[in-house]
Design an enzyme around this catalytic site. Structure first.
Site, short mmCIF file in Angstrom:
data_model
loop_
_atom_site.label_atom_id
_atom_site.label_comp_id
_atom_site.label_asym_id
_atom_site.label_seq_id
_atom_site.Cartn_x
_atom_site.Cartn_y
_atom_site.Cartn_z
N GLU A 438 6.03 -6.69 -102.45
CA GLU A 438 7.03 -7.60 -103.32
C GLU A 438 6.88 -8.80 -102.83
O GLU A 438 8.05 -9.68 -102.69
CB GLU A 438 8.27 -6.97 -103.32
CG GLU A 438 8.36 -5.63 -103.76
CD GLU A 438 9.71 -4.98 -103.95
OE1 GLU A 438 10.89 -5.52 -103.62
OE2 GLU A 438 10.17 -3.94 -104.61
N GLU A 515 5.98 2.30 -104.28
CA GLU A 515 7.22 2.36 -104.09
C GLU A 515 7.82 3.36 -105.29
O GLU A 515 7.87 2.36 -106.26
CB GLU A 515 7.92 1.10 -103.68
CG GLU A 515 9.02 1.37 -102.71
CD GLU A 515 9.47 0.02 -102.24
OE1 GLU A 515 8.50 -0.85 -101.64
OE2 GLU A 515 10.53 -0.29 -102.39
#
Ligand code: GAL
Length: 822
Positions: A438, A515
């Site tokens: 991220e 994820e």
């Protein structure tokens, strides 16, 4: 090996032993002279001081009033939780700060002329190391492994040498999860001759793998710290690489003669064939071993071992992943590095237990979120059959926390990434390199340059594995890391609604869910109605006061962070889409820090499939029913409710086409999963008694599960995961403590205070109960059970013997268990 090494190095405390064991050591010494490489576990008998002490690097500094301890060590986990610590609840609310470690040792004169290195697997963080007052270097990143050469600064004979290490974890916040503080991974002292395999100096790949033959390509990097020979010639060596099978039998060998060491570092390429190879897979993780020998004339200069797994794998944009030609889904979880009550301090058995529990659930892959793991973790994955996505960073140059690694990015990222790949590239378990999680640079053009730079660093060292980065932005034009073209695989975090369209959004791209989930659960706590989902954040509750006053989340799969989903929501989608290579659930285990959605006193996460103590939450059995061939029938919740309450009873099951539920022998009906359902449910008016579930296939019973209303709390039950232990000062027994009624039913809301006493060859090293808002110390000799359970972790001493563990609590019949350590 350790004993052999005492020829060169003897710890202060070992000196006394030296004279007593003279005979033994003499014989060992003779043998040791022929040992080309020695590896000494250097974890024992360090001095530790919590605080700063500038003079501690000086050799003559008096540390006699410092604490003596063994590494690996994490001082944060020893502290008390407090909201006043600089480390926020995001980071676990435990103390951080600055600490010093010192170790005194002597080096035998026979080690003169050898190359001596100190190897650290990881120090959190900002370490500086001195030998005899000379600074050897600094290392900001807390997850990198590194070594320093000591040779030129060493004193030999009876003179004392001192290693001093300053660890500075005072700048806060520097992480989004619990990091631990200190020399939390293993330390070794390695001695080689002046011509030796360099650090992480072998690289083994398997360019061709068929059932008849595997071609093994070897690269060996050889380090030469000597100049010319006495005759003025360059040293010339012979390199012998041998492949051994798991039984130690030689299956292939390759010798390269007359290698002239023209530079201080040279790389030699070789190739060998292994016929009829036994392949490494997640079901059968067969390991060969490469033994590298370097000869100078006929003198053995080095002997070095590298594990080897022979396997091939492929990613395909349409059909996902295959291992050794067999299509399979990557069924993974993300893991942070802490080990619950043991904190970040590495312990092989604690990691092995985590992996055993995940294996039994059907998990076959791990993402090391969001940093390189301890090397032993990867050894275990090789041995136990897990695929690993090895991840380098949680941030690049743009920070996520004020004091984090972003501040040192410019100077260190190249070294840290190279070191990760060099250290880890021989593990057969590793199948993907992740350059980040991220990353903020997704959203601006610097993402293009940095992603390209990082991918090329990886590719320079290893082209056999794809590079990914875990992304959040799934609109192609908006994602600069995607636009860089640097990624071989697109990893997306969350966004399960978008998966079906990925072949259109990202044509011809390999895609996986790096994820998923972020669903929230507290073991043993149930909020009803179970079919209404609480999504925290956008569209759902935003204030923690909208949650439960005791900081709990519901263990029906009905609560999640808004960016995620329930477990079922995502798995349902991925299961059906062949182009989705697999998933990594956030997370396998609860971890310290990130107690979303609650603030203090919550201090650990709710995301785990298992809680912080390693007790499975109910959803564990959802995955077990979907991911394994074991017959599963799991019913929940418990059966102690106010009379007349409407209670939702769920069942996860497999290998059956229906489940019938009975309450006190009265049928409550048969339920079947239809469509893509993953559980069945009965809405039941509660009466005390016994629930019984029967799963059937074609009318034949498969499994029966019963659950009865518990009576009054009566006794303690202790269940050890292992009772036969190694007397190595490291091995662990994880003891589950249950509070039961007279009939043996678990009291589902018991919260008794249990006190432990341990006698004999072991020590209590940690206690926990998995409750995310417990503020009790992990190092106390007592713990409250939470929802009926708590955990005691016993570590062996180095002296063999019986270990008696006793648990008592007011008003309950106590319990005792015996462990044997040998
Ligand atoms: C993700 C992040 C993880 C963790 C998780 C919690 O966005 O990558 O590190 O913070 O959220 O839901």
């Amino acid at each position: 090996m350790n004993r052999i090494f005492e020829k060169y190095i003897s710890c202060k405390s070992c000196l006394k032993l030296f004279s007593i064991l003279l005979f033994v050591l003499c014989t060992t010494v003779a043998f040791a002279q022929n040992e080309p490489r020695t590896i000494l576990d250097f974890n024992k008998d360090w001095r530790f001081y919590l605080g700063d002490e500038a003079k501690a690097k000086i050799i003559t500094f008096n540390d006699s009033d410092w604490r003596t301890l063994n590494l690996p060590h994490d001082w944060s986990i020893e502290g008390q939780f407090s909201k006043h610590h600089l480390s926020t609840t995001q980071e676990g609310a435990l103390p951080t700060g600055i600490g010093w470690y010192r170790k005194a040792f002597t080096v035998s004169t026979s080690a003169k002329g050898k190359a001596v290195f100190i190897e650290f697997d990881g120090i959190y963080r900002n370490s500086e190391v001195w030998i005899n007052g000379h600074s050897l270097g600094i290392r900001p990143y807390g997850y990198s492994s590194f070594r320093y050469e000591l040779s030129t600064y060493l004193k030999f004979g009876r003179e004392k040498n001192v290693l001093a290490v300053r660890v500075d974890n005072s700048a806060q916040p520097n992480s989004r999860w619990y990091t631990g503080s200190g020399i939390y991974r293993n330390v070794r002292l390695v001695t080689t001759s002046q011509i030796a395999v360099n650090q992480w100096g072998t690289f083994v790949t398997t360019p061709t793998v068929t059932s008849q033959k595997a071609v093994i390509a070897l690269q060996t990097s050889i380090r030469k710290a000597v100049g010319r020979t006495s005759k003025g010639e360059l040293p010339t060596i012979r390199l012998v690489s041998t492949i051994l099978d798991a039984a130690g039998k030689e299956v292939a060998t390759q010798t390269t003669q007359s290698v002239r060491l023209i530079d201080t570092l040279i790389t030699v390429s070789q190739q060998v064939d292994v016929s009829n190879p036994i392949l490494w897979s997640v079901e059968k993780p067969y390991l060969y071993k490469l033994v590298t020998r370097i000869y100078n004339q006929n003198r053995l200069e080095d002997r070095y071992e590298t594990p080897l797994g022979i396997r091939s794998f492929k990613f395909d944009p349409a059909t996902g992943f295959s291992l050794n030609g067999q299509p399979m889904k990557i069924l993974g979880v993300c893991l942070h590095h802490d080990l619950g009550a043991l904190g970040a301090a590495v312990n092989r058995r604690a990691m092995q237990r985590q992996l055993e529990l995940l294996k039994a659930m059907g998990c076959n892959a791990i993402r090391t979120a969001h940093n390189p793991p301890a090397p032993e973790f990867l050894d275990l994955c090789d041995e136990m059959g897990f695929l690993v996505m090895d991840e380098a960073f949680d941030m690049w140059k743009k920070k996520k926390s004020k004091q984090d690694y972003g501040l040192t990015w410019d100077t260190w990222h190249k070294t840290d990434l190279e070191d990760m790949v060099r250290r880890d590239r021989n593990h057969p378990s590793i199948f993907i390199w992740s350059i980040g999680n991220e990353i903020r640079e997704q959203f601006d053009s610097t993402g293009i340059t940095i992603a390209n730079e990082l991918a090329s660093i990886v590719k320079t060292l290893d082209t056999t594995r794809p590079v990914t980065s875990a992304l959040t932005e799934n609109i192609p034009d908006k994602n600069f890391i995607y636009r860089s073209g640097a990624l071989d695989i697109l990893g997306f975090n969350y966004k399960h609604e978008a998966y079906a369209d990925f072949p259109k959004t990202f044509p011809n791209q390999v895609v996986l869910a790096s994820e998923t989930g972020s669903s929230l659960q507290t073991r043993g706590h149930y909020d009803m109605p179970s079919d209404s989902v609480r999504m925290w954040g956008k569209g759902g509750p935003t204030k923690f006061t909208d949650g439960n006053p005791d900081w709990t989340a519901s263990a029906y799969d009905n609560e999640a962070a808004y960016w995620g989903s329930t477990h079922e929501q995502t798995w349902k989608v991925i299961k059906k889409l062949p182009h989705m290579a697999g998933l990594f659930i956030w997370t396998g285990f609860d971890y310290l820090g990130e107690p979303h959605p609650y603030p203090w006193p919550a201090r650990s996460s709710y995301f785990g499939i298992l809680d912080l103590a390693g007790f499975p939450k109910d959803v564990y059995y959802l995955y077990q029913s979907e991911w394994t061939n074991k017959p599963v029938l799991h019913i929940f919740p418990h059966w102690n409710w106010p009379k007349g309450k409407t209670v939702d009873v769920w069942a996860y099951y497999n290998q059956a086409d229906e489940v019938e539920l009975f309450l006190n022998d009265k049928s409550l009906g048969v339920q079947k999963k239809t469509g893509d359902e993953l559980h069945v449910m009965w809405r039941v008016k509660y009466e005390p008694g016994t629930l019984k579930a029967v799963s059937r296939k074609n009318g034949r019973e498969v499994l029966i599960r019963t659950m009865s209303t518990a009576g009054k709390p009566a006794k303690i039950q202790l269940i050890a995961d292992r009772t036969a232990l190694n007397a190595d000062g490291k091995d662990l027994s994880f003891i589950t403590v249950n509070v039961l009624d007279e009939q043996g039913n678990l009291i589902p809301d018991a919260n008794h205070l249990i006190t432990f006493s341990v006698n004999g060859g072991g020590t209590l090293v940690g206690v926990d109960n998995g409750y995310q808002a417990s503020l009790e110390s992990f190092k106390a000799n007592y713990r409250k059970v939470y929802n009926g359970k708590c955990l005691a972790i016993i570590q062996t001493n180095e002296k063999a013997g019986r270990i008696r563990v006793k648990a008592t609590s007011e008003g309950l019949q106590g319990a005792e268990i015996e462990l044997v350590s040998q």
